[in-house]
Write a protein that holds these residues in place. Structure first.
Motif, PDB file in Angstrom:
ATOM      1  N   PHE A  99      -0.707  -7.491 -33.109  1.00 26.71           N
ATOM      2  CA  PHE A  99      -1.321  -8.794 -33.314  1.00 26.71           C
ATOM      3  C   PHE A  99      -0.569  -9.846 -32.495  1.00 26.71           C
ATOM      4  O   PHE A  99       0.595  -9.646 -32.115  1.00 26.71           O
ATOM      5  CB  PHE A  99      -1.345  -9.159 -34.798  1.00 26.71           C
ATOM      6  N   PRO A 100      -1.205 -10.985 -32.160  1.00 25.52           N
ATOM      7  CA  PRO A 100      -0.651 -11.930 -31.178  1.00 25.52           C
ATOM      8  C   PRO A 100       0.761 -12.424 -31.466  1.00 25.52           C
ATOM      9  O   PRO A 100       1.609 -12.433 -30.565  1.00 25.52           O
ATOM     10  CB  PRO A 100      -1.662 -13.093 -31.202  1.00 25.52           C
ATOM     11  N   SER A 101       1.050 -12.861 -32.703  1.00 31.82           N
ATOM     12  CA  SER A 101       2.372 -13.426 -32.967  1.00 31.82           C
ATOM     13  C   SER A 101       3.465 -12.379 -32.830  1.00 31.82           C
ATOM     14  O   SER A 101       4.601 -12.698 -32.459  1.00 31.82           O
ATOM     15  CB  SER A 101       2.421 -14.073 -34.352  1.00 31.82           C
ATOM     16  N   MET A 166       9.041  -2.357 -40.066  1.00 28.47           N
ATOM     17  CA  MET A 166       9.473  -3.195 -38.945  1.00 28.47           C
ATOM     18  C   MET A 166       9.897  -4.582 -39.401  1.00 28.47           C
ATOM     19  O   MET A 166      10.883  -5.119 -38.920  1.00 28.47           O
ATOM     20  CB  MET A 166       8.349  -3.313 -37.915  1.00 28.47           C
ATOM     21  N   LEU A 167       9.150  -5.189 -40.330  1.00 28.81           N
ATOM     22  CA  LEU A 167       9.415  -6.582 -40.691  1.00 28.81           C
ATOM     23  C   LEU A 167       8.940  -6.861 -42.107  1.00 28.81           C
ATOM     24  O   LEU A 167       7.885  -6.384 -42.525  1.00 28.81           O
ATOM     25  CB  LEU A 167       8.688  -7.516 -39.713  1.00 28.81           C
ATOM     26  N   ASP A 168       9.736  -7.633 -42.832  1.00 36.88           N
ATOM     27  CA  ASP A 168       9.381  -8.101 -44.175  1.00 36.88           C
ATOM     28  C   ASP A 168       9.604  -9.613 -44.164  1.00 36.88           C
ATOM     29  O   ASP A 168      10.728 -10.068 -43.930  1.00 36.88           O
ATOM     30  CB  ASP A 168      10.270  -7.407 -45.214  1.00 36.88           C
ATOM     31  N   GLU A 169       8.555 -10.398 -44.384  1.00 34.46           N
ATOM     32  CA  GLU A 169       8.690 -11.848 -44.203  1.00 34.46           C
ATOM     33  C   GLU A 169       7.990 -12.642 -45.300  1.00 34.46           C
ATOM     34  O   GLU A 169       7.079 -12.150 -45.969  1.00 34.46           O
ATOM     35  CB  GLU A 169       8.126 -12.259 -42.842  1.00 34.46           C
ATOM     36  N   ALA A 170       8.429 -13.865 -45.450  1.00 35.83           N
ATOM     37  CA  ALA A 170       7.819 -14.788 -46.401  1.00 35.83           C
ATOM     38  C   ALA A 170       6.522 -15.345 -45.824  1.00 35.83           C
ATOM     39  O   ALA A 170       6.279 -15.310 -44.616  1.00 35.83           O
ATOM     40  CB  ALA A 170       8.779 -15.932 -46.720  1.00 35.83           C
ATOM     41  N   VAL A 171       5.682 -15.849 -46.711  1.00 40.72           N
ATOM     42  CA  VAL A 171       4.405 -16.459 -46.332  1.00 40.72           C
ATOM     43  C   VAL A 171       4.369 -17.871 -46.896  1.00 40.72           C
ATOM     44  O   VAL A 171       4.846 -18.110 -48.018  1.00 40.72           O
ATOM     45  CB  VAL A 171       3.220 -15.633 -46.874  1.00 40.72           C
ATOM     46  N   LEU A 227      -1.725 -23.858 -36.466  1.00 42.76           N
ATOM     47  CA  LEU A 227      -0.712 -24.891 -36.723  1.00 42.76           C
ATOM     48  C   LEU A 227      -1.032 -26.179 -35.978  1.00 42.76           C
ATOM     49  O   LEU A 227      -0.747 -27.279 -36.472  1.00 42.76           O
ATOM     50  CB  LEU A 227       0.671 -24.369 -36.330  1.00 42.76           C
ATOM     51  N   ALA A 228      -1.631 -26.068 -34.812  1.00 43.41           N
ATOM     52  CA  ALA A 228      -2.039 -27.272 -34.078  1.00 43.41           C
ATOM     53  C   ALA A 228      -3.117 -28.019 -34.857  1.00 43.41           C
ATOM     54  O   ALA A 228      -3.103 -29.264 -34.926  1.00 43.41           O
ATOM     55  CB  ALA A 228      -2.547 -26.894 -32.683  1.00 43.41           C
ATOM     56  N   LEU A 229      -4.048 -27.287 -35.450  1.00 44.26           N
ATOM     57  CA  LEU A 229      -5.093 -27.918 -36.258  1.00 44.26           C
ATOM     58  C   LEU A 229      -4.499 -28.550 -37.519  1.00 44.26           C
ATOM     59  O   LEU A 229      -4.914 -29.646 -37.937  1.00 44.26           O
ATOM     60  CB  LEU A 229      -6.154 -26.891 -36.636  1.00 44.26           C
ATOM     61  N   ALA A 243       5.132 -16.807 -37.459  1.00 40.33           N
ATOM     62  CA  ALA A 243       4.326 -17.740 -36.660  1.00 40.33           C
ATOM     63  C   ALA A 243       4.900 -19.145 -36.637  1.00 40.33           C
ATOM     64  O   ALA A 243       4.320 -20.034 -35.996  1.00 40.33           O
ATOM     65  CB  ALA A 243       2.903 -17.779 -37.201  1.00 40.33           C
ATOM     66  N   THR A 244       6.015 -19.383 -37.324  1.00 39.76           N
ATOM     67  CA  THR A 244       6.498 -20.757 -37.483  1.00 39.76           C
ATOM     68  C   THR A 244       7.745 -21.053 -36.661  1.00 39.76           C
ATOM     69  O   THR A 244       8.468 -22.000 -36.959  1.00 39.76           O
ATOM     70  CB  THR A 244       6.792 -21.056 -38.969  1.00 39.76           C
ATOM     71  N   GLY A 245       7.992 -20.271 -35.624  1.00 39.31           N
ATOM     72  CA  GLY A 245       9.189 -20.503 -34.813  1.00 39.31           C
ATOM     73  C   GLY A 245       9.177 -21.861 -34.138  1.00 39.31           C
ATOM     74  O   GLY A 245      10.227 -22.483 -33.968  1.00 39.31           O
ATOM     75  N   ARG A 246       8.001 -22.321 -33.715  1.00 38.64           N
ATOM     76  CA  ARG A 246       7.871 -23.634 -33.084  1.00 38.64           C
ATOM     77  C   ARG A 246       6.902 -24.462 -33.913  1.00 38.64           C
ATOM     78  O   ARG A 246       5.732 -24.620 -33.562  1.00 38.64           O
ATOM     79  CB  ARG A 246       7.378 -23.498 -31.646  1.00 38.64           C
ATOM     80  N   LEU A 247       7.396 -25.003 -34.981  1.00 39.52           N
ATOM     81  CA  LEU A 247       6.559 -25.744 -35.918  1.00 39.52           C
ATOM     82  C   LEU A 247       6.230 -27.124 -35.345  1.00 39.52           C
ATOM     83  O   LEU A 247       7.124 -27.878 -34.980  1.00 39.52           O
ATOM     84  CB  LEU A 247       7.295 -25.886 -37.249  1.00 39.52           C
ATOM     85  N   PRO A 248       4.954 -27.489 -35.246  1.00 42.34           N
ATOM     86  CA  PRO A 248       4.593 -28.816 -34.728  1.00 42.34           C
ATOM     87  C   PRO A 248       5.155 -29.929 -35.607  1.00 42.34           C
ATOM     88  O   PRO A 248       5.343 -29.755 -36.813  1.00 42.34           O
ATOM     89  CB  PRO A 248       3.061 -28.798 -34.775  1.00 42.34           C
ATOM     90  N   ALA A 249       5.399 -31.060 -34.999  1.00 43.69           N
ATOM     91  CA  ALA A 249       5.932 -32.211 -35.738  1.00 43.69           C
ATOM     92  C   ALA A 249       4.971 -32.602 -36.854  1.00 43.69           C
ATOM     93  O   ALA A 249       3.750 -32.633 -36.662  1.00 43.69           O
ATOM     94  CB  ALA A 249       6.127 -33.382 -34.779  1.00 43.69           C
TER      95      ALA A 249
END
Length: 298
Positions: A99-101, A166-171, A227-229, A243-249
C-alpha cells in the motif's frame, strides 16, 4: 494420479466460489475449467462437485481433497524454493505488493538494501490494497505482499498463505477542531476510504462502537491527500501512525481504541525461496517495528 494443475483449480474454486471467477483468474473459459474439474473427478474416482443449475458447491470429498491439495501445493512451493537455493544466489523477478504509505516509508529503504546486496534480483513493486493481496499471491501475480488487520477487523488468512509480522502501530483520528473523544465528532464530515477497503471497514466499525455512523463527505485512499483535506477543514479521518510522519500544520491527532498490524505474506512453502528470504532479511527487527502511543506523543 491426480493432476496438480487441476488440484489448483479445485482450490481456487473453493476460494473464489464460482467457476466463472476461476476462469477469469486463469484466463480460461468457464467451459475449459468445468472440463478440467470433471477430469479431476474421474482421476479421484468420486464426485467432488455438486451442481444445482448454474451453482456449483464442493462435496464432502471435494472439501477433503482441497485440504490435502493445499498441502501438496505448499510442498511444491518448498520444492521450487529448494531448487532455486541449490543454484545461484537470489535472482530473477520478485513481485512485491504494498500500500502507498508503506512503499514510501518502509519499502523503499528495504528495496535499496536489497538491490545493493542482490543486484541479480529484478524487483517489481505494485501498489495494491491489502485486502486484494491474498488473492494476488494465490493467483501468482505477486510473490510477497503486505497484508493488514485491525483489532476491530480481525482477518482470517487463507491456509495457502504464510506471513511474518512487520509493523504494529497506533491509529488516530485526524482533525483540526476541538474534541477529546471520538463521539465528539459524530456530527462532523468524514473523509472515508473506498468501500470494500480494510480502512473503510475499520472506520465504520470504530464509529459504530462509539454509537454513530460517520457521515462521509469525501472518499480518498491516499493518506497524504486525506491529511491535506483535513488541514483544509474538509472533515476528519482515521489515519494510522505510518501516515503521519509529515503532519500538516493545524492537524491534531486523537488516539483511537484500536491498532493496525501489517504482515508480509507469501505462499505457503515459499519462505525459504532465496528471493523471498532475501526480502524478509531486509526487514527491521521486531523491536523496531512497533510504533507506540508514547512515540506518537512526541
Amino acid at each position: 494420479m491426480l493432476d496438480v494443475r487441476r488440484l489448483r483449480l479445485l482450490c481456487d474454486l473453493s476460494r473464489l466460489g464460482t467457476i466463472a471467477a476461476v476462469a477469469e483468474t486463469h484466463t480460461y473459459t468457464p467451459s475449459a475449467v468445468s472440463q478440467q474439474l470433471s477430469a479431476l473427478e474421474r482421476e479421484a474416482g468420486t464426485a467432488l462437485l455438486e451442481r444445482t443449475g448454474r451453482r456449483v458447491t464442493l462435496t464432502g470429498a471435494g472439501r477433503v481433497l482441497v485440504t490435502h491439495a493445499e498441502t501438496v501445493l505448499a510442498a511444491l512451493e518448498r520444492t521450487e524454493a529448494a531448487l532455486a537455493a541449490a543454484s545461484s544466489g537470489p535472482s530473477g523477478e520478485l513481485r512485491i505488493g504494498a500500500f502507498p504509505s508503506a512503499i514510501s516509508t518502509l519499502l523503499t529503504p528495504a528495496l535499496v538494501t536489497l538491490g545493493e546486496r542482490h543486484p541479480a534480483l529484478d524487483l517489481m513493486v505494485t501498489e495494491i490494497d491489502p485486502a486484494a493481496v491474498p488473492a494476488a499471491l494465490l493467483d501468482r501475480r505477486l510473490d510477497v505482499g503486505l497484508i493488514q488487520d485491525y483489532d476491530v477487523v480481525p482477518q482470517q488468512w487463507d491456509p495457502g498463505l504464510d506471513s511474518v509480522p512487520m509493523l504494529d502501530e497506533a491509529v488516530h483520528l485526524a482533525g483540526t477542531g476541538p474534541g477529546t473523544d471520538l463521539s465528539d465528532h459524530r456530527d462532523a464530515n468524514w473523509i472515508l476510504a473506498t468501500p470494500g477497503t480494510l480502512c473503510h471497514t475499520a472506520t465504520l466499525q470504530i464509529c459504530r462502537a462509539a454509537g454513530f455512523a460517520p457521515r462521509g463527505r469525501h472518499r480518498v485512499d491516499d493518506f497524504g491527500t486525506v491529511l491535506a483535506l483535513v488541514a483544509a477543514g474538509q472533515g476528519v479521518a482515521m489515519v494510522p501512525q505510518l501516515a503521519t510522519g509529515r503532519l500538516p500544520a493545524g492537524v491534531t491527532l486523537l488516539p483511537l481504541p484500536t491498532r493496525r498490524r501489517t504482515r508480509v505474506a507469501f505462499r505457503r512453502g515459499a519462505a525459504s525461496h532465496p528471493a523471498v528470504a532475501a526480502f524478509l532479511s531486509t526487514l527491521p527487527a521486531d523491536r523496531d517495528r512497533k510504533l507506540t502511543r508514547r512515540r506518537l506523543a512526541r
